[in-house]
Design a protein around this motif. Sequence first.
Motif: not given
Length: 273
Positions: A170-181, A205-212, A245-246
């Motif tokens: 249940c990822f709850s961070g923003d785009a910056k946290l997504a980039a760090r993860c 955040a979902a937009a910033a997360a790599p699909p893989e 997400l898609a």
Amino acid sequence: MVTPPGNDGALPAPGAFDSHTHMDVMGLPVDGVLAAAHAAGIGRVVNVGCDLPSSRWSVSCAAEYDSVYATVAIHPNETAAADGDRGSVLAQLEALAAVPKVVAIGETGLDYYRDWSPRPVQREWFRAHIAIARRTGKALMIHDRDAHEDILAILGDEGPWPPYSVIFHCFSGDAKLAARCAEAGYVMSFAGNVTFKNAEPLRAAAAAAPPELILAETDAPYLTPVPHRGKPNSPAMTAHTVRALAAVKDMAVADLCAHIQATGARVFGWNVS
């Protein structure tokens, strides 16, 4: 700007799966829950332990149903209640974790929103769960609520981590946290709240997360996605989150499902089918 997608409420998401659910508290027959999930293209369900009874239930359910897998843990909000018998509880969890269809240790982590357990106790239990994950070779499934920095600090202390061995449920961070993860190779599992009208930072955040590095979940019976918000959630509704997400990532649903399926195999060690 990333906007919430439309959702027709009907189309399935073949190849996806529910990476985090709680069928033990849904109050419905498991056969019916799974039949509905399969009809929506959701081929597998990971049922998550939050204490010893739910962990045992998850293991038992996974033994009975081919498409169900289990995780085992003491939820951070339950750590104070379990702390008086810590050694025994952890030993029982580790014994359950040895079962082949147990695919992760979790949900474990830190919850600074409810603070039902003292923070130092939560941190000690989190590190103990990490030790079990290391010894058993299972993935680590993290509950992170208002505790991003402490979670990342502990993961850093306990690292390095092999790719695909840490999942932020249940990822709850923003785009910056997504980039760090993403930089650390952590997997981000998104729930139905990514479809909510006020969830713009989460969609970013979902937009910033790599699909893989993306998974989809329900956290059922909670966090029901649009268009069924306000009703109990169920694994079948993972399809709505996958389609959301898609849309956020401007990908074909089939392409995202292929990524999710491959990521699930890497994280949980099952065969792609």
